[in-house]
Design a protein around this motif. Structure first.
Motif, PDB file in Angstrom:
ATOM      1  N   MET A   1       0.831  -1.207   0.000  1.00 29.61           N
ATOM      2  CA  MET A   1       0.000   0.000   0.000  1.00 29.61           C
ATOM      3  C   MET A   1       0.869   1.261   0.000  1.00 29.61           C
ATOM      4  N   THR A   2       1.947   1.228   0.784  1.00 29.49           N
ATOM      5  CA  THR A   2       2.853   2.378   0.825  1.00 29.49           C
ATOM      6  C   THR A   2       3.526   2.595  -0.521  1.00 29.49           C
ATOM      7  N   LEU A   3       3.960   1.523  -1.143  1.00 29.40           N
ATOM      8  CA  LEU A   3       4.637   1.640  -2.438  1.00 29.40           C
ATOM      9  C   LEU A   3       3.695   2.215  -3.492  1.00 29.40           C
ATOM     10  N   ILE A   4       2.448   1.754  -3.508  1.00 22.04           N
ATOM     11  CA  ILE A   4       1.461   2.298  -4.452  1.00 22.04           C
ATOM     12  C   ILE A   4       1.275   3.790  -4.208  1.00 22.04           C
ATOM     13  N   SER A   5       1.156   4.170  -2.952  1.00 20.49           N
ATOM     14  CA  SER A   5       0.944   5.566  -2.603  1.00 20.49           C
ATOM     15  C   SER A   5       2.111   6.441  -3.048  1.00 20.49           C
ATOM     16  N   VAL A   6       3.336   6.001  -2.740  1.00 20.10           N
ATOM     17  CA  VAL A   6       4.517   6.807  -3.070  1.00 20.10           C
ATOM     18  C   VAL A   6       4.692   6.925  -4.579  1.00 20.10           C
ATOM     19  N   ILE A   7       4.542   5.813  -5.297  1.00 20.85           N
ATOM     20  CA  ILE A   7       4.708   5.853  -6.753  1.00 20.85           C
ATOM     21  C   ILE A   7       3.688   6.779  -7.398  1.00 20.85           C
ATOM     22  N   CYS A   8       2.425   6.621  -7.027  1.00 26.96           N
ATOM     23  CA  CYS A   8       1.366   7.435  -7.646  1.00 26.96           C
ATOM     24  C   CYS A   8       1.515   8.921  -7.303  1.00 26.96           C
ATOM     25  N   VAL A  60      -7.568   2.555   9.383  1.00 26.12           N
ATOM     26  CA  VAL A  60      -8.070   1.899   8.171  1.00 26.12           C
ATOM     27  C   VAL A  60      -9.360   2.559   7.696  1.00 26.12           C
ATOM     28  N   HIS A  61     -10.237   2.915   8.619  1.00 27.82           N
ATOM     29  CA  HIS A  61     -11.495   3.572   8.252  1.00 27.82           C
ATOM     30  C   HIS A  61     -11.268   5.008   7.781  1.00 27.82           C
ATOM     31  N   ILE A  62     -10.292   5.681   8.378  1.00 27.77           N
ATOM     32  CA  ILE A  62      -9.939   7.024   7.905  1.00 27.77           C
ATOM     33  C   ILE A  62      -9.481   6.951   6.456  1.00 27.77           C
ATOM     34  N   TRP A  63      -8.638   5.959   6.147  1.00 24.61           N
ATOM     35  CA  TRP A  63      -8.114   5.846   4.776  1.00 24.61           C
ATOM     36  C   TRP A  63      -9.201   5.519   3.758  1.00 24.61           C
ATOM     37  N   VAL A  64     -10.171   4.720   4.148  1.00 30.92           N
ATOM     38  CA  VAL A  64     -11.262   4.403   3.219  1.00 30.92           C
ATOM     39  C   VAL A  64     -11.941   5.688   2.746  1.00 30.92           C
ATOM     40  N   VAL A  65     -12.244   6.564   3.680  1.00 32.32           N
ATOM     41  CA  VAL A  65     -12.962   7.799   3.348  1.00 32.32           C
ATOM     42  C   VAL A  65     -12.051   8.803   2.641  1.00 32.32           C
ATOM     43  N   ILE A 159      -8.042   4.477  -5.425  1.00 31.28           N
ATOM     44  CA  ILE A 159      -9.163   3.525  -5.414  1.00 31.28           C
ATOM     45  C   ILE A 159      -8.678   2.125  -5.028  1.00 31.28           C
ATOM     46  N   VAL A 160      -7.503   1.733  -5.537  1.00 33.16           N
ATOM     47  CA  VAL A 160      -6.925   0.436  -5.161  1.00 33.16           C
ATOM     48  C   VAL A 160      -6.697   0.382  -3.656  1.00 33.16           C
ATOM     49  N   GLN A 161      -6.194   1.471  -3.085  1.00 36.95           N
ATOM     50  CA  GLN A 161      -5.956   1.511  -1.641  1.00 36.95           C
ATOM     51  C   GLN A 161      -7.264   1.441  -0.849  1.00 36.95           C
ATOM     52  N   VAL A 162      -8.305   2.066  -1.372  1.00 41.55           N
ATOM     53  CA  VAL A 162      -9.615   1.973  -0.728  1.00 41.55           C
ATOM     54  C   VAL A 162     -10.062   0.511  -0.679  1.00 41.55           C
ATOM     55  N   GLY A 163      -9.875  -0.200  -1.800  1.00 44.27           N
ATOM     56  CA  GLY A 163     -10.244  -1.611  -1.852  1.00 44.27           C
ATOM     57  C   GLY A 163      -9.473  -2.450  -0.851  1.00 44.27           C
ATOM     58  N   LEU A 168      -9.101  -5.157   4.500  1.00 44.97           N
ATOM     59  CA  LEU A 168      -8.509  -5.246   5.836  1.00 44.97           C
ATOM     60  C   LEU A 168      -9.561  -5.057   6.925  1.00 44.97           C
ATOM     61  N   SER A 169     -10.467  -4.117   6.710  1.00 43.03           N
ATOM     62  CA  SER A 169     -11.522  -3.856   7.689  1.00 43.03           C
ATOM     63  C   SER A 169     -12.393  -5.088   7.899  1.00 43.03           C
TER      64      SER A 169
END
Length: 395
Positions: A1-8, A60-65, A159-163, A168-169
């Motif tokens: 998840m971190t790698l996706i975030s940093v790259i994007c 996790v819930h903060i990140w979803v929103v 959106i991938v991170q939301v999924g 995880l939730s």
């Protein structure tokens, strides 16, 4: 998840001048510099509020929103054709993206303190290589299509991170409810003294480190006489490879039995030497300096954060890290405003000399603030429980 975030989130970073010129017809370096400073300022101001919210709502819930809102705003950035609205929408998007910095203290809270060095080192490497991967992917996207398409890819990453967070939730059976307010079992001031001291050193370190970045590729081409941007990019990426080497060596059982303070002191000394070598007109010296700086910065930044989390308590990890992150970004912003005035036509060595001096200053500031002892960590005396000081922290 971190790698996706940093790259994007770093895809667009090296290409802001191109983006503003192509999309809005603005070819002004001062505008680009002001926007990057605004980006940095927005994230560093927003993050403490998310850290405070995380004490009542699960991360996790903060990140979803927040990532869902960030994805929508990213799509709006793609369609934006007005520069004023782009500023408003993109900075609003970064307010919500700032919540993702919570993953760092969140993961550390799940691990025992003996594992913190490896976790902090891993995140450092992910940040380095994620930034390089983002720049490469961004350049590839620009070659294939319109530059604003990068914002669609950024939204897709959100959106991938939301999924993943929804998964995880469900797996962790997390309830969408506010956590009860819990008072810390350890009495402490609202802002402990170690936040001020680590924050001051972090500000100076990030200030000096950033001075050596913006004009490095141009400087390398000038010193080496090699015009290839690919070779310049390889030289620029040396610190990332040194960070990977540092992570590998940190797992070696033959590592020095030093305190974090002693590692930081040694790192500051080598970083100052590495920056000074990069001001040399000899390209071989520049490479050696780059290697020294890369490894030293890995040691300094990792050990500063290990020191931070050894003195903080798990329930305060997010808030304390947010305060240090604020100071780090103050250093970056200060350097970004200064570096342009330090560079003269065909003379790009001044930022390295100033950065070397700043790193030397930080060396003495660190000694003054933390009263580091030169003897072995084994000579440190244990202190009463719940009264940690920097001298009692072991590597």
């Amino acid at each position: 998840m971190t790698l996706i975030s940093v790259i994007c989130d770093t895809m667009i970073l090296p290409f802001y001048p191109t983006f503003f010129a192509d999309r809005f017809g603005i070819d002004n370096s001062h505008h680009v510099g002001a926007y990057i400073a605004a980006v940095c300022f927005t994230v560093m101001c927003a993050f403490p509020y998310w850290a405070k919210l995380a004490k009542r709502v699960h991360e996790v819930h903060i990140w979803v929103v927040t990532q869902l809102i960030a994805a929508c705003l990213g799509i709006a950035c793609f369609f934006s054709t007005d520069i004023v609205w782009f500023w408003v929408i993109s900075l609003a998007m970064l307010v919500f993206k700032a919540s993702y910095l919570l993953i760092y203290p969140f993961v550390l809270r799940l691990e025992d303190q003996q594992s913190h060095l490896g976790i902090v080192g891993l995140f450092s490497v992910l940040m380095h290589f994620g930034g390089i991967g983002g720049a490469l992917l961004g350049g590839w996207v620009i070659d294939l299509t319109d530059i604003q398409t990068i914002y669609l890819i950024m939204a897709l990453g959100d959106i991938v991170q939301v999924g993943v967070c929804l998964y995880l939730s469900k797996q962790l059976k997390l309830k969408w409810a506010l956590h009860p307010k819990v008072s810390s079992p350890v009495l402490r001031k609202k802002i402990p003294n170690f936040i001020y001291t680590i924050g001051a050193v972090s500000l100076l370190v990030y200030f000096a480190g950033f001075l050596a970045r913006p004009y490095f590729t141009l400087y390398w081409q000038h010193v080496s006489g090699i015009s290839s941007t690919f070779i310049a990019g390889l030289m620029y990426a040396i610190p990332a490879w040194m960070a990977l080497l540092g992570l590998i060596l940190s797992k070696s059982r033959r590592s020095l039995n030093w305190t974090s303070q002693q590692h930081i002191l040694a790192g500051l000394g080598f970083a100052s030497i590495g920056l000074w070598l990069q001001a040399s007109p000899d390209w071989q010296s520049v490479i050696v300096g780059r290697i020294l700086l890369g490894y030293a910065m890995f040691v300094i930044t990792v050990k500063l954060e290990v020191l931070l989390f050894s003195l903080s308590q798990p329930e305060h990890y997010g808030e304390d890290f947010a305060k240090i992150h604020f100071m780090q970004n103050l250093g970056v912003i200060a350097a970004s405003f200064l570096v342009g005035s330090l560079v003269q036509p065909n003379a790009y060595d001044t930022p390295f000399l100033v950065a070397s001096g700043a790193m030397t200053l930080t060396f003495f500031v660190f000694i003054g603030l933390f009263k580091v002892f030169t003897h072995s960590a084994t000579h440190s005396q244990p202190l009463p429980q719940n009264q940690p000081t920097l001298e009692s922290e072991k590597s």
